[in-house]
Write a protein that holds these residues in place. Sequence first.
Motif, PDB file in Angstrom:
ATOM      1  N   ALA A 297       8.809 -11.791  13.001  1.00  0.00           N
ATOM      2  CA  ALA A 297       9.445 -10.698  12.250  1.00  0.00           C
ATOM      3  C   ALA A 297       8.995 -10.750  10.787  1.00  0.00           C
ATOM      4  O   ALA A 297       9.736 -11.207   9.921  1.00  0.00           O
ATOM      5  CB  ALA A 297      10.962 -10.812  12.347  1.00  0.00           C
ATOM      6  N   PRO A 298       7.779 -10.288  10.507  1.00  0.00           N
ATOM      7  CA  PRO A 298       7.236 -10.420   9.154  1.00  0.00           C
ATOM      8  C   PRO A 298       8.035  -9.723   8.062  1.00  0.00           C
ATOM      9  O   PRO A 298       7.943 -10.095   6.907  1.00  0.00           O
ATOM     10  CB  PRO A 298       5.835  -9.812   9.262  1.00  0.00           C
ATOM     11  N   ASN A 299       8.828  -8.752   8.407  1.00  0.00           N
ATOM     12  CA  ASN A 299       9.621  -8.069   7.383  1.00  0.00           C
ATOM     13  C   ASN A 299      10.835  -8.884   6.943  1.00  0.00           C
ATOM     14  O   ASN A 299      11.594  -8.444   6.091  1.00  0.00           O
ATOM     15  CB  ASN A 299      10.046  -6.684   7.862  1.00  0.00           C
ATOM     16  N   GLN A 300      11.025 -10.050   7.500  1.00  0.00           N
ATOM     17  CA  GLN A 300      12.179 -10.892   7.179  1.00  0.00           C
ATOM     18  C   GLN A 300      11.893 -11.936   6.097  1.00  0.00           C
ATOM     19  O   GLN A 300      12.738 -12.791   5.831  1.00  0.00           O
ATOM     20  CB  GLN A 300      12.668 -11.602   8.446  1.00  0.00           C
ATOM     21  N   LEU A 301      10.725 -11.883   5.450  1.00  0.00           N
ATOM     22  CA  LEU A 301      10.366 -12.890   4.452  1.00  0.00           C
ATOM     23  C   LEU A 301      11.438 -13.073   3.379  1.00  0.00           C
ATOM     24  O   LEU A 301      11.835 -14.214   3.110  1.00  0.00           O
ATOM     25  CB  LEU A 301       9.013 -12.566   3.808  1.00  0.00           C
ATOM     26  N   PRO A 302      11.929 -12.014   2.752  1.00  0.00           N
ATOM     27  CA  PRO A 302      12.951 -12.230   1.718  1.00  0.00           C
ATOM     28  C   PRO A 302      14.175 -12.990   2.238  1.00  0.00           C
ATOM     29  O   PRO A 302      14.696 -13.880   1.556  1.00  0.00           O
ATOM     30  CB  PRO A 302      13.327 -10.810   1.288  1.00  0.00           C
ATOM     31  N   MET A 303      14.622 -12.655   3.422  1.00  0.00           N
ATOM     32  CA  MET A 303      15.807 -13.309   3.978  1.00  0.00           C
ATOM     33  C   MET A 303      15.529 -14.778   4.307  1.00  0.00           C
ATOM     34  O   MET A 303      16.408 -15.627   4.133  1.00  0.00           O
ATOM     35  CB  MET A 303      16.292 -12.567   5.225  1.00  0.00           C
ATOM     36  N   ILE A 304      14.334 -15.085   4.775  1.00  0.00           N
ATOM     37  CA  ILE A 304      13.975 -16.478   5.060  1.00  0.00           C
ATOM     38  C   ILE A 304      13.971 -17.287   3.767  1.00  0.00           C
ATOM     39  O   ILE A 304      14.478 -18.413   3.724  1.00  0.00           O
ATOM     40  CB  ILE A 304      12.601 -16.556   5.767  1.00  0.00           C
ATOM     41  N   LEU A 305      13.385 -16.724   2.703  1.00  0.00           N
ATOM     42  CA  LEU A 305      13.365 -17.423   1.418  1.00  0.00           C
ATOM     43  C   LEU A 305      14.784 -17.720   0.949  1.00  0.00           C
ATOM     44  O   LEU A 305      15.079 -18.816   0.455  1.00  0.00           O
ATOM     45  CB  LEU A 305      12.620 -16.589   0.372  1.00  0.00           C
ATOM     46  N   TRP A 306      15.689 -16.763   1.132  1.00  0.00           N
ATOM     47  CA  TRP A 306      17.077 -16.961   0.738  1.00  0.00           C
ATOM     48  C   TRP A 306      17.775 -17.952   1.663  1.00  0.00           C
ATOM     49  O   TRP A 306      18.487 -18.857   1.210  1.00  0.00           O
ATOM     50  CB  TRP A 306      17.801 -15.613   0.740  1.00  0.00           C
ATOM     51  N   GLN A 307      17.555 -17.815   2.958  1.00  0.00           N
ATOM     52  CA  GLN A 307      18.210 -18.684   3.942  1.00  0.00           C
ATOM     53  C   GLN A 307      17.887 -20.156   3.704  1.00  0.00           C
ATOM     54  O   GLN A 307      18.747 -21.013   3.863  1.00  0.00           O
ATOM     55  CB  GLN A 307      17.774 -18.279   5.351  1.00  0.00           C
ATOM     56  N   TYR A 308      16.652 -20.446   3.311  1.00  0.00           N
ATOM     57  CA  TYR A 308      16.245 -21.833   3.091  1.00  0.00           C
ATOM     58  C   TYR A 308      16.462 -22.281   1.639  1.00  0.00           C
ATOM     59  O   TYR A 308      15.995 -23.333   1.236  1.00  0.00           O
ATOM     60  CB  TYR A 308      14.793 -22.032   3.511  1.00  0.00           C
ATOM     61  N   GLY A 309      17.158 -21.472   0.854  1.00  0.00           N
ATOM     62  CA  GLY A 309      17.518 -21.865  -0.494  1.00  0.00           C
ATOM     63  C   GLY A 309      16.393 -21.821  -1.506  1.00  0.00           C
ATOM     64  O   GLY A 309      16.481 -22.434  -2.563  1.00  0.00           O
ATOM     65  N   MET A 310      15.332 -21.089  -1.199  1.00  0.00           N
ATOM     66  CA  MET A 310      14.201 -21.003  -2.116  1.00  0.00           C
ATOM     67  C   MET A 310      14.439 -19.965  -3.209  1.00  0.00           C
ATOM     68  O   MET A 310      13.814 -20.029  -4.268  1.00  0.00           O
ATOM     69  CB  MET A 310      12.923 -20.680  -1.350  1.00  0.00           C
ATOM     70  N   VAL A 311      15.311 -19.005  -2.947  1.00  0.00           N
ATOM     71  CA  VAL A 311      15.697 -18.016  -3.954  1.00  0.00           C
ATOM     72  C   VAL A 311      17.207 -17.819  -3.891  1.00  0.00           C
ATOM     73  O   VAL A 311      17.829 -18.042  -2.857  1.00  0.00           O
ATOM     74  CB  VAL A 311      14.981 -16.651  -3.751  1.00  0.00           C
ATOM     75  N   ASN A 312      17.776 -17.404  -5.018  1.00  0.00           N
ATOM     76  CA  ASN A 312      19.207 -17.106  -5.031  1.00  0.00           C
ATOM     77  C   ASN A 312      19.408 -15.607  -4.783  1.00  0.00           C
ATOM     78  O   ASN A 312      18.441 -14.868  -4.611  1.00  0.00           O
ATOM     79  CB  ASN A 312      19.847 -17.571  -6.343  1.00  0.00           C
ATOM     80  N   LEU A 313      20.650 -15.163  -4.781  1.00  0.00           N
ATOM     81  CA  LEU A 313      20.931 -13.761  -4.469  1.00  0.00           C
ATOM     82  C   LEU A 313      20.332 -12.805  -5.500  1.00  0.00           C
ATOM     83  O   LEU A 313      19.856 -11.726  -5.147  1.00  0.00           O
ATOM     84  CB  LEU A 313      22.434 -13.527  -4.351  1.00  0.00           C
TER      85      LEU A 313
END
Length: 59
Positions: free
Chosen positions: A30-46
């Motif tokens: 699901a390539p369109n899920q990149l932003p959510m993956i970054l957030w899920q793994y704590g790489m970015v905040n909200l």
Amino acid sequence: MSETLFLFLQQDLGLTTEQIGFALRQIKQAPNQLPMILWQYGMVNLQQLDQIFDVLETA
């Protein structure tokens, strides 16, 4: 992933190539899920997640 998004993640948010690569490996199905993956793994905040969506809208 667009070059604009890649550069934004590296230059503006300070993510490493390794972090981006890890996230990309997680989203093969699901390539369109990149932003959510970054957030899920704590790489970015909200707030950063919101900025990513803004970049994606204008790219």
